[in-house]
Design a protein around this motif. Sequence first.
Motif, PDB file in Angstrom:
ATOM      1  N   ASN A  52       0.808  -1.214   0.000  1.00 48.70           N
ATOM      2  CA  ASN A  52       0.000   0.000   0.000  1.00 48.70           C
ATOM      3  C   ASN A  52       0.846   1.270   0.000  1.00 48.70           C
ATOM      4  OD1 ASN A  52      -3.003  -0.502   0.044  1.00 48.70           O
ATOM      5  ND2 ASN A  52      -2.349  -1.930   1.644  1.00 48.70           N
ATOM      6  N   GLY A  53       2.166   1.120  -0.117  1.00 50.93           N
ATOM      7  CA  GLY A  53       3.026   2.266  -0.333  1.00 50.93           C
ATOM      8  C   GLY A  53       3.629   2.912   0.891  1.00 50.93           C
ATOM      9  N   SER A  54       3.412   2.351   2.086  1.00 45.87           N
ATOM     10  CA  SER A  54       4.008   2.935   3.291  1.00 45.87           C
ATOM     11  C   SER A  54       5.537   2.891   3.187  1.00 45.87           C
ATOM     12  CB  SER A  54       3.560   2.168   4.539  1.00 45.87           C
ATOM     13  OG  SER A  54       2.158   2.244   4.686  1.00 45.87           O
ATOM     14  N   ILE A  55       6.187   3.901   3.764  1.00 43.76           N
ATOM     15  CA  ILE A  55       7.654   3.957   3.643  1.00 43.76           C
ATOM     16  C   ILE A  55       8.355   3.287   4.814  1.00 43.76           C
ATOM     17  CG2 ILE A  55       7.587   6.050   2.266  1.00 43.76           C
ATOM     18  CD1 ILE A  55       8.420   7.617   4.761  1.00 43.76           C
ATOM     19  N   GLY A  56       7.588   2.725   5.748  1.00 42.93           N
ATOM     20  CA  GLY A  56       8.206   2.023   6.852  1.00 42.93           C
ATOM     21  C   GLY A  56       7.220   1.663   7.947  1.00 42.93           C
ATOM     22  N   VAL A  57       7.716   0.921   8.931  1.00 42.68           N
ATOM     23  CA  VAL A  57       6.906   0.483  10.073  1.00 42.68           C
ATOM     24  C   VAL A  57       7.752   0.608  11.341  1.00 42.68           C
ATOM     25  CG1 VAL A  57       5.507  -1.364  11.063  1.00 42.68           C
ATOM     26  CG2 VAL A  57       5.792  -1.247   8.580  1.00 42.68           C
ATOM     27  N   GLU A  58       7.170   1.180  12.365  1.00 31.03           N
ATOM     28  CA  GLU A  58       7.808   1.232  13.680  1.00 31.03           C
ATOM     29  C   GLU A  58       7.058   0.260  14.603  1.00 31.03           C
ATOM     30  OE1 GLU A  58      10.455   3.013  14.471  1.00 31.03           O
ATOM     31  OE2 GLU A  58      10.591   4.175  12.601  1.00 31.03           O
ATOM     32  N   ILE A  59       7.796  -0.700  15.162  1.00 32.36           N
ATOM     33  CA  ILE A  59       7.192  -1.689  16.061  1.00 32.36           C
ATOM     34  C   ILE A  59       7.744  -1.455  17.466  1.00 32.36           C
ATOM     35  CG2 ILE A  59       6.896  -4.157  16.544  1.00 32.36           C
ATOM     36  CD1 ILE A  59       7.368  -4.675  13.570  1.00 32.36           C
ATOM     37  N   ASN A  85      14.426  -2.186   4.970  1.00 33.22           N
ATOM     38  CA  ASN A  85      15.539  -2.645   5.800  1.00 33.22           C
ATOM     39  C   ASN A  85      15.171  -2.524   7.278  1.00 33.22           C
ATOM     40  OD1 ASN A  85      18.414  -3.440   6.040  1.00 33.22           O
ATOM     41  ND2 ASN A  85      18.569  -1.499   7.107  1.00 33.22           N
ATOM     42  N   MET A  86      15.469  -3.563   8.047  1.00 33.79           N
ATOM     43  CA  MET A  86      15.123  -3.593   9.466  1.00 33.79           C
ATOM     44  C   MET A  86      16.302  -3.177  10.336  1.00 33.79           C
ATOM     45  SD  MET A  86      13.940  -6.757  11.906  1.00 33.79           S
ATOM     46  CE  MET A  86      15.581  -7.000  12.600  1.00 33.79           C
ATOM     47  N   THR A  87      16.016  -2.351  11.342  1.00 37.00           N
ATOM     48  CA  THR A  87      17.023  -1.926  12.308  1.00 37.00           C
ATOM     49  C   THR A  87      16.476  -2.110  13.718  1.00 37.00           C
ATOM     50  OG1 THR A  87      17.823  -0.237  10.770  1.00 37.00           O
ATOM     51  CG2 THR A  87      18.504  -0.040  13.079  1.00 37.00           C
ATOM     52  N   LYS A  97      12.392   0.562   7.453  1.00 33.23           N
ATOM     53  CA  LYS A  97      12.203   1.716   6.580  1.00 33.23           C
ATOM     54  C   LYS A  97      12.817   1.470   5.203  1.00 33.23           C
ATOM     55  CE  LYS A  97      12.179   5.254  10.232  1.00 33.23           C
ATOM     56  NZ  LYS A  97      12.847   6.470  10.759  1.00 33.23           N
ATOM     57  N   ASN A  98      12.437   2.349   4.264  1.00 36.19           N
ATOM     58  CA  ASN A  98      13.038   2.317   2.936  1.00 36.19           C
ATOM     59  C   ASN A  98      14.548   2.460   3.040  1.00 36.19           C
ATOM     60  OD1 ASN A  98      10.577   2.117   1.693  1.00 36.19           O
ATOM     61  ND2 ASN A  98      10.580   4.180   0.829  1.00 36.19           N
TER      62      ASN A  98
END
Length: 321
Positions: A52-59, A85-87, A97-98
């Motif tokens: 859906n085009g989101s530029i990232g996810v914060e968990i 990429n996950m950090t 994030k991208n």
Amino acid sequence: CSNNTKAIPVSGKLTPKQQEIEHLDLDEFLKENPNFIKDKFIKSVLISFYMNGSIGVEIVSKNPIPEELISQIEKTQTRLLLNWNMTRLSSRHISIKNLFQETPDNFYQDEIPRYIRESFIILHGMIEDFLAACEENKYDILMSIQDRDDKIDRNYFFIVRQIRNFFENPFIKKPLNYSHKKLIDLRLLAKIIEDSGDLMKEVASILQQFQKLIQILEIRSYIIEFFKELLDGYNTLADILSKNVSFDGSIDSRKSFALLPWIQEKRLRGKILLEKWDKFIAQTTIVTEKFTFQEYYKASILINNLQSIYLKIFEFSNLFI
């Protein structure tokens, strides 16, 4: 045109939807979905955000994020989500994030046809390996099918993400190489390939797990015949794809009627294969002492999947007629 007319400003920014970074409160998710980690639901959540085009996810969580979930996130991000990429920011905070910034001016429009062709080549290689495995009665080569299907899925998710970005950003500065209709055609092509890869993955699993049943029921020769027909069909599709999906993404249907005799022949061959299978199962006695009902059911699923993959030939060709 009047000299007083002002030009409409062209925005080079993403729409608010694409600018969003999704926030996932893990504690709330686990409260509402106790089996969230056990059922590996994070995979579906990340894919949905990505497509859906989101530029990232914060968990985030008030407690240390379980390693099992982190492993699921890493596997999904690495294998399926191109440019994410996950950090680990802390034991309670993960950021995805991208890797490279996406803007309307650097959408990878020229890459869409390339990813479609790459996915088709992977699918074509799967069919060749299936035929070789069945002819040699050695199925170790099929162990790589899962990884190859993941590659097809990864390409498909990226293609959908890019095409959705095109539709949701009408003021893209970079000129498009194709119309919205062609974008839809390209997405349909990508989806057909992705569906076929999923079917192939299940076929590989059944062939590896139920070799004894296939041997005793003496259906290996039938499966070989099926894969030969599939390979012949997909060889022709590969030629059509290379000629009709150019590097600028165009699909040329001017010579489409030349396909009609070939399609008619393939439909006839498919009908013959189906009649052979119907005749075979009508004469097959279920021997419960040797095999369970589940094993016979899996054999049926195997053939049904092969038939579905065969029918994808006509879904492909329909796009060119």
